[in-house]
Design a protein around this motif. Structure first.
Motif, PDB file in Angstrom:
ATOM      1  N   GLU A  25      -3.872   0.475  -6.840  1.00 41.19           N
ATOM      2  CA  GLU A  25      -3.173  -0.190  -7.937  1.00 41.19           C
ATOM      3  C   GLU A  25      -3.676   0.256  -9.297  1.00 41.19           C
ATOM      4  N   ARG A  59      -6.129  -0.464   4.760  1.00 40.69           N
ATOM      5  CA  ARG A  59      -6.212  -1.475   3.703  1.00 40.69           C
ATOM      6  C   ARG A  59      -7.656  -1.913   3.493  1.00 40.69           C
ATOM      7  N   VAL A  79       5.494   3.691   1.815  1.00 40.33           N
ATOM      8  CA  VAL A  79       5.186   2.391   1.215  1.00 40.33           C
ATOM      9  C   VAL A  79       5.278   1.339   2.309  1.00 40.33           C
ATOM     10  N   THR A  80       4.191   0.603   2.506  1.00 46.03           N
ATOM     11  CA  THR A  80       4.154  -0.348   3.609  1.00 46.03           C
ATOM     12  C   THR A  80       5.166  -1.476   3.391  1.00 46.03           C
ATOM     13  N   GLY A  86      11.054   1.601  -5.975  1.00 43.46           N
ATOM     14  CA  GLY A  86       9.764   1.272  -5.409  1.00 43.46           C
ATOM     15  C   GLY A  86       9.185   2.297  -4.455  1.00 43.46           C
ATOM     16  N   ASP A 140       5.130  -4.644   3.668  1.00 43.59           N
ATOM     17  CA  ASP A 140       4.763  -5.839   2.906  1.00 43.59           C
ATOM     18  C   ASP A 140       4.936  -5.623   1.410  1.00 43.59           C
ATOM     19  N   GLU A 141       4.749  -4.398   0.944  1.00 38.43           N
ATOM     20  CA  GLU A 141       4.911  -4.113  -0.480  1.00 38.43           C
ATOM     21  C   GLU A 141       6.380  -3.993  -0.868  1.00 38.43           C
ATOM     22  N   MET A 168       0.845  -1.186   0.000  1.00 37.88           N
ATOM     23  CA  MET A 168       0.000   0.000   0.000  1.00 37.88           C
ATOM     24  C   MET A 168       0.887   1.246   0.000  1.00 37.88           C
ATOM     25  N   LYS A 169       0.550   2.200  -0.840  1.00 37.98           N
ATOM     26  CA  LYS A 169       1.259   3.469  -0.928  1.00 37.98           C
ATOM     27  C   LYS A 169       0.371   4.584  -0.369  1.00 37.98           C
TER      28      LYS A 169
END
Length: 280
Positions: free
Chosen positions: A19, A45, A185-186, A269, A188-189, A1-2
Motif C-alpha cells: 500500500e 499476506r 488482485v486478490t 482497480g 477481497d480487494e 493484495m496486488k
C-alpha cells in the motif's frame, strides 16, 4: 493484495505491491511458476511486512498468473457484444478453450499471425481460481472459489475463428493471443466483480467502454456452471467475455489490427496493459 511477476520470460519472480507503493520479493513464499492456492496467498499476506524490498524499475513484467492450469473462455457474455455481432444472447454460457501457452505478459509483443487480415482485440475480466472445483451447487460457492482477478486481452483472429470451418479454436489459439496483467488482485480487494468498468484503446482511440454489470452470466454462476462439466484446479483462468466495440462489430471497413498498432486494456482497480502488434 496486488501481486505481479517480474523478470525475463521463464525466470519471473513473484512480487507484491504494498500500500505504501513499495515492492517486496515474495520468492521465499510463493512459487515462481506454479499456481497459487488460497493457502499460498494467506502466507503471502503474512509475509508482506517482512519480505525484502525490491526495485522493479526497468524490469519486464510477466503474466501475474503462473502457468494457468486451464484457460476457459466464455463467448457472447455481454448483451451489447452479442447484438453488435448479430448473435442471440445465449441461454447457457458459450464455452471454448485456449491453450495456456497463449498467455504472455501485459507489455509483451502480440504477434499478428501469418496470413491474418482480421486480428481483433477484446478486453475481458480474467478470473483465477484458488482451489479445485467440481460440481458446485450455487453461484455463491463459485464466487467463493475465486482467488483473484486480472485484466485479460482475448486476442482473436476472426477469419480463422469464423470462416475457416469447425469450432472457434483456430482463431483463438495463435501464439501470444492472451496477454494478462499487470497485476493479480486478490478477490477481497476487488470486492463485487459485477460493477467494474473495462476499456480498450487502439492507437489512443477508445474502442470499448463497458461494465461487468452487463454480463449475461456473472462470475459466480460461470464458475458453478463450468464445474458441472469439468474439474478446474487452482490457478485455472476464466476469461468472462467482452463488451461491445470490437472490430468485428464495426461497419465496413472494419478496423482490424495491423502490425505496429498499440492496444491498451484497462479494468477498474486491476491496472492497465499495453501491447505493440508485431509480425509472426
Amino acid at each position: 493484495m496486488k501481486l505481479l511477476r517480474t523478470g525475463p520470460a521463464g525466470a519471473e519472480r513473484p512480487v507484491a505491491l504494498r500500500e505504501d507503493g513499495t515492492h517486496v520479493d515474495l520468492s521465499g513464499v510463493l512459487a515462481a511458476d506454479t499456481a497459487w492456492t488460497f493457502e499460498d496467498l494467506d502466507r503471502a499476506r503474512a509475509a508482506l511486512g517482512s519480505a525484502p524490498v525490491v526495485d522493479v524499475t526497468g524490469q519486464r513484467t510477466g503474466s501475474p498468473v503462473p502457468r494457468p492450469h486451464a484457460v476457459v473462455c466464455i463467448g457472447l457474455n455481454y448483451r451489447d457484444h452479442a447484438a453488435e455481432t448479430g448473435a442471440q444472447v445465449p441461454a447457457e454460457p458459450v464455452v471454448f478453450l485456449k491453450i495456456p501457452s497463449t498467455v504472455v505478459g501485459p507489455f509483451d509483443e502480440v504477434l499478428v499471425p501469418r496470413g491474418s487480415t482480421k486480428t481483433d482485440y477484446e478486453v475481458e475480466l480474467g478470473v483465477v481460481l484458488g482451489r479445485t472445483v467440481r460440481y458446485l451447487d450455487s453461484a455463491e460457492e463459485g464466487l467463493a472459489a475465486v482467488a483473484g482477478y486480472v485484466v485479460s486481452h482475448d486476442v482473436s483472429e476472426r477469419e480463422f475463428q469464423i470462416e475457416r470451418g469447425g469450432t472457434w479454436d483456430k482463431g483463438k489459439n495463435c501464439e501470444t493471443f492472451n496477454p494478462l496483467g499487470p497485476w493479480f488482485v486478490t478477490a477481497d480487494e476487488v470486492g463485487d466483480p459485477s460493477a467494474l468498468g473495462l476499456r480498450c484503446w487502439v492507437d489512443g482511440e477508445l474502442r470499448q467502454d463497458g461494465t461487468t454489470k452487463d454480463m449475461v452470466f456473472g462470475v459466480g454462476e460461470l464458475v458453478r456452471y463450468l464445474s458441472q462439466f469439468t474439474v478446474l484446479e487452482a490457478g485455472a483462468l476464466i476469461n468472462t467475455g467482452t463488451p461491445a466495440g470490437v472490430a468485428l462489430g464495426q461497419p465496413d471497413p472494419k478496423p482490424y489490427l495491423r502490425t505496429g498498432q498499440v492496444v491498451e486494456c484497462e479494468i477498474d482497480g486491476l491496472g492497465r496493459m499495453r501491447q505493440v502488434l508485431g509480425a509472426a
